[in-house]
Scaffold this active site. Structure first.
Site, PDB file in Angstrom:
ATOM      1  N   ASP A 131      39.369  35.992  27.373  1.00  0.00           N
ATOM      2  CA  ASP A 131      39.448  36.913  28.504  1.00  0.00           C
ATOM      3  C   ASP A 131      40.910  37.215  28.828  1.00  0.00           C
ATOM      4  O   ASP A 131      41.702  36.300  29.069  1.00  0.00           O
ATOM      5  CB  ASP A 131      38.763  36.286  29.723  1.00  0.00           C
ATOM      6  CG  ASP A 131      38.772  37.203  30.941  1.00  0.00           C
ATOM      7  OD1 ASP A 131      37.757  37.880  31.167  1.00  0.00           O
ATOM      8  OD2 ASP A 131      39.802  37.243  31.654  1.00  0.00           O
ATOM      9  N   TYR A 184      47.600  41.049  33.186  1.00  0.00           N
ATOM     10  CA  TYR A 184      48.180  39.787  32.732  1.00  0.00           C
ATOM     11  C   TYR A 184      49.376  40.002  31.804  1.00  0.00           C
ATOM     12  O   TYR A 184      50.131  39.051  31.552  1.00  0.00           O
ATOM     13  CB  TYR A 184      47.141  38.944  31.981  1.00  0.00           C
ATOM     14  CG  TYR A 184      45.885  38.630  32.740  1.00  0.00           C
ATOM     15  CD1 TYR A 184      45.771  38.833  34.123  1.00  0.00           C
ATOM     16  CD2 TYR A 184      44.768  38.125  32.076  1.00  0.00           C
ATOM     17  CE1 TYR A 184      44.603  38.549  34.795  1.00  0.00           C
ATOM     18  CE2 TYR A 184      43.593  37.835  32.749  1.00  0.00           C
ATOM     19  CZ  TYR A 184      43.509  38.054  34.110  1.00  0.00           C
ATOM     20  OH  TYR A 184      42.343  37.773  34.768  1.00  0.00           O
ATOM     21  N   LYS A 186      40.588  44.021  31.051  1.00  0.00           N
ATOM     22  CA  LYS A 186      40.296  44.646  32.341  1.00  0.00           C
ATOM     23  C   LYS A 186      41.313  45.748  32.613  1.00  0.00           C
ATOM     24  O   LYS A 186      42.496  45.610  32.276  1.00  0.00           O
ATOM     25  CB  LYS A 186      40.348  43.608  33.473  1.00  0.00           C
ATOM     26  CG  LYS A 186      39.575  42.340  33.182  1.00  0.00           C
ATOM     27  CD  LYS A 186      39.738  41.322  34.297  1.00  0.00           C
ATOM     28  CE  LYS A 186      39.251  39.961  33.862  1.00  0.00           C
ATOM     29  NZ  LYS A 186      40.171  39.284  32.934  1.00  0.00           N
ATOM     30  N   HIS A 242      38.985  45.962  36.929  1.00  0.00           N
ATOM     31  CA  HIS A 242      39.491  44.691  37.441  1.00  0.00           C
ATOM     32  C   HIS A 242      39.195  44.499  38.928  1.00  0.00           C
ATOM     33  O   HIS A 242      38.957  43.377  39.382  1.00  0.00           O
ATOM     34  CB  HIS A 242      40.999  44.603  37.187  1.00  0.00           C
ATOM     35  CG  HIS A 242      41.507  43.200  37.105  1.00  0.00           C
ATOM     36  ND1 HIS A 242      42.619  42.847  36.389  1.00  0.00           N
ATOM     37  CD2 HIS A 242      41.049  42.038  37.634  1.00  0.00           C
ATOM     38  CE1 HIS A 242      42.836  41.547  36.480  1.00  0.00           C
ATOM     39  NE2 HIS A 242      41.900  41.033  37.239  1.00  0.00           N
ATOM     40  N   SER A 255      34.575  43.720  38.044  1.00  0.00           N
ATOM     41  CA  SER A 255      35.167  42.482  38.533  1.00  0.00           C
ATOM     42  C   SER A 255      35.542  42.666  39.995  1.00  0.00           C
ATOM     43  O   SER A 255      36.106  43.699  40.368  1.00  0.00           O
ATOM     44  CB  SER A 255      36.411  42.116  37.708  1.00  0.00           C
ATOM     45  OG  SER A 255      36.973  40.896  38.140  1.00  0.00           O
ATOM     46  N   ASN A 256      35.205  41.688  40.812  1.00  0.00           N
ATOM     47  CA  ASN A 256      35.549  41.707  42.244  1.00  0.00           C
ATOM     48  C   ASN A 256      34.859  42.830  43.010  1.00  0.00           C
ATOM     49  O   ASN A 256      35.367  43.302  44.023  1.00  0.00           O
ATOM     50  CB  ASN A 256      37.065  41.787  42.429  1.00  0.00           C
ATOM     51  CG  ASN A 256      37.777  40.617  41.813  1.00  0.00           C
ATOM     52  OD1 ASN A 256      37.497  39.470  42.136  1.00  0.00           O
ATOM     53  ND2 ASN A 256      38.701  40.885  40.895  1.00  0.00           N
ATOM     54  N   GLN A 277      32.404  40.002  37.264  1.00  0.00           N
ATOM     55  CA  GLN A 277      33.222  38.794  37.228  1.00  0.00           C
ATOM     56  C   GLN A 277      33.833  38.585  38.616  1.00  0.00           C
ATOM     57  O   GLN A 277      34.609  39.412  39.082  1.00  0.00           O
ATOM     58  CB  GLN A 277      34.317  38.924  36.165  1.00  0.00           C
ATOM     59  CG  GLN A 277      35.129  37.660  35.974  1.00  0.00           C
ATOM     60  CD  GLN A 277      36.272  37.848  35.001  1.00  0.00           C
ATOM     61  OE1 GLN A 277      37.447  37.809  35.393  1.00  0.00           O
ATOM     62  NE2 GLN A 277      35.963  38.054  33.716  1.00  0.00           N
ATOM     63  N   GLY A 334      38.184  26.240  40.785  1.00  0.00           N
ATOM     64  CA  GLY A 334      38.676  26.314  42.149  1.00  0.00           C
ATOM     65  C   GLY A 334      40.178  26.300  42.331  1.00  0.00           C
ATOM     66  O   GLY A 334      40.663  26.192  43.459  1.00  0.00           O
ATOM     67  N   LYS A 387      40.900  28.308  32.369  1.00  0.00           N
ATOM     68  CA  LYS A 387      42.197  28.441  31.730  1.00  0.00           C
ATOM     69  C   LYS A 387      42.886  27.092  31.701  1.00  0.00           C
ATOM     70  O   LYS A 387      42.798  26.315  32.653  1.00  0.00           O
ATOM     71  CB  LYS A 387      43.082  29.434  32.493  1.00  0.00           C
ATOM     72  CG  LYS A 387      44.464  29.613  31.872  1.00  0.00           C
ATOM     73  CD  LYS A 387      45.557  29.829  32.888  1.00  0.00           C
ATOM     74  CE  LYS A 387      45.781  28.679  33.815  1.00  0.00           C
ATOM     75  NZ  LYS A 387      46.935  28.856  34.725  1.00  0.00           N
ATOM     76  N   ASN A 426      37.356  21.138  27.828  1.00  0.00           N
ATOM     77  CA  ASN A 426      36.617  22.129  28.604  1.00  0.00           C
ATOM     78  C   ASN A 426      35.451  22.734  27.842  1.00  0.00           C
ATOM     79  O   ASN A 426      34.468  23.171  28.450  1.00  0.00           O
ATOM     80  CB  ASN A 426      37.556  23.241  29.071  1.00  0.00           C
ATOM     81  CG  ASN A 426      38.498  22.792  30.167  1.00  0.00           C
ATOM     82  OD1 ASN A 426      38.323  21.726  30.756  1.00  0.00           O
ATOM     83  ND2 ASN A 426      39.514  23.602  30.455  1.00  0.00           N
TER      84      ASN A 426
END
Length: 271
Positions: free
Chosen positions: A43, A48, A73, A104, A132-133, A154, A184, A225, A235
């Site tokens: 992703d 970014y 995105k 995004h 997203s969002n 997302q 978190g 990440k 992970n």
């Protein structure tokens, strides 16, 4: 690896590698670590500034492009700007197509942005479109006003903000719930919660692995990440055990509707 089927019949890995805030100069290295560890969902985003480095890691992996599921995105608002941005993203990623492109965040002209994504979808340059969002009202507007149905939304999701209301809505509308910041981002008390520590001891896993397993068993795609090679390996090492229904039910009680940043404000409606 486990997979979810999107509403366009594509399959998405339920766990991927996130690259938010990874220094572009280091992205190539860490994405390569992730690929070696078995990640196939990567992703990234225009915001970014590391799409080129993601593309370089893919090219150097020795694997076929078809073995990956790459998400990026948009950082653009409106049709024309989005067309230019998508052309650049494809160039930086180094391929003929992207598996999934998300808007995004909602903008003044989200519909214009989406129209550009649809054009690239019809041209075969995008295999799927997502959001997203977006809160549920914003998602509903996109569904009603466009031709190609989005496949995912997302949003911030972790045990202290499980997005139960949005999760139900997305399931009803046939969209996959994808989590950014599934761990978190260091929220106080999350990693040290007795519930996770106890389950970690039972399953001989870490609290992080318990959190990721909880979310994936809830049918949520996660993209943790890390820039620690061992953590990158750990992970993805969560598919050799399953939490019981009673354990899942107990972890659902940890939800506080506690957001990391409170952004975007429009998501407050989902609390």
């Amino acid at each position: 690896m486990e997979y979810l089927t999107l509403n366009n019949k594509m399959q998405i890995p339920i766990l991927g590698f996130g690259t938010y805030s990874v220094n572009p100069r280091q992205t190539r290295k860490y994405v390569s670590h992730a690929i070696a560890a078995g990640y196939r969902l990567i992703d990234t985003a225009q915001y970014y500034h590391n799409e080129r480095e993601v593309g370089q890691a893919l090219a150097e992996s020795g694997l076929r492009r078809s073995e990956f599921f790459i998400t990026t995105k948009t950082q653009t608002d409106g049709y024309k700007a989005t067309v230019r941005g998508l052309d650049k993203s494809l160039q930086l990623l180094g391929g003929d197509y992207c598996d999934l492109v998300l808007i995004h965040w909602p903008t003044a002209d989200s519909l214009g942005t989406y129209k550009a994504l649809e054009e690239f979808y019809y041209a075969g340059k995008i295999k799927a479109i997502g959001l997203s969002n977006f809160n549920h009202l914003e998602v509903e507007e996109i569904i009603k006003e466009t031709e190609v149905k989005p496949v995912v939304n997302q949003i911030e999701t972790h045990p202290f903000f499980q997005q139960k209301k949005m999760h139900r809505y997305l399931n009803q509308r046939g969209l996959v719930h994808e989590a950014w910041s599934p761990l978190g981002e260091g929220l106080s008390g999350l990693m040290t919660a007795p519930a996770f520590k106890g389950l970690a001891e039972k399953y001989k896993k870490s609290p992080v692995q318990i959190i990721l397993r909880f979310l994936t068993q809830e049918g949520i795609v996660v993209i943790p990440k890390s820039t620690n090679p061992q953590h990158i390996k750990d992970n993805i090492n969560i598919f050799d055990f399953r939490l019981t229904e009673d354990e899942i039910s107990s972890l659902r009680q940890l939800d506080k509707s506690q957001s990391i940043t409170g952004w975007p404000r429009s998501m407050a409606i989902e609390k």
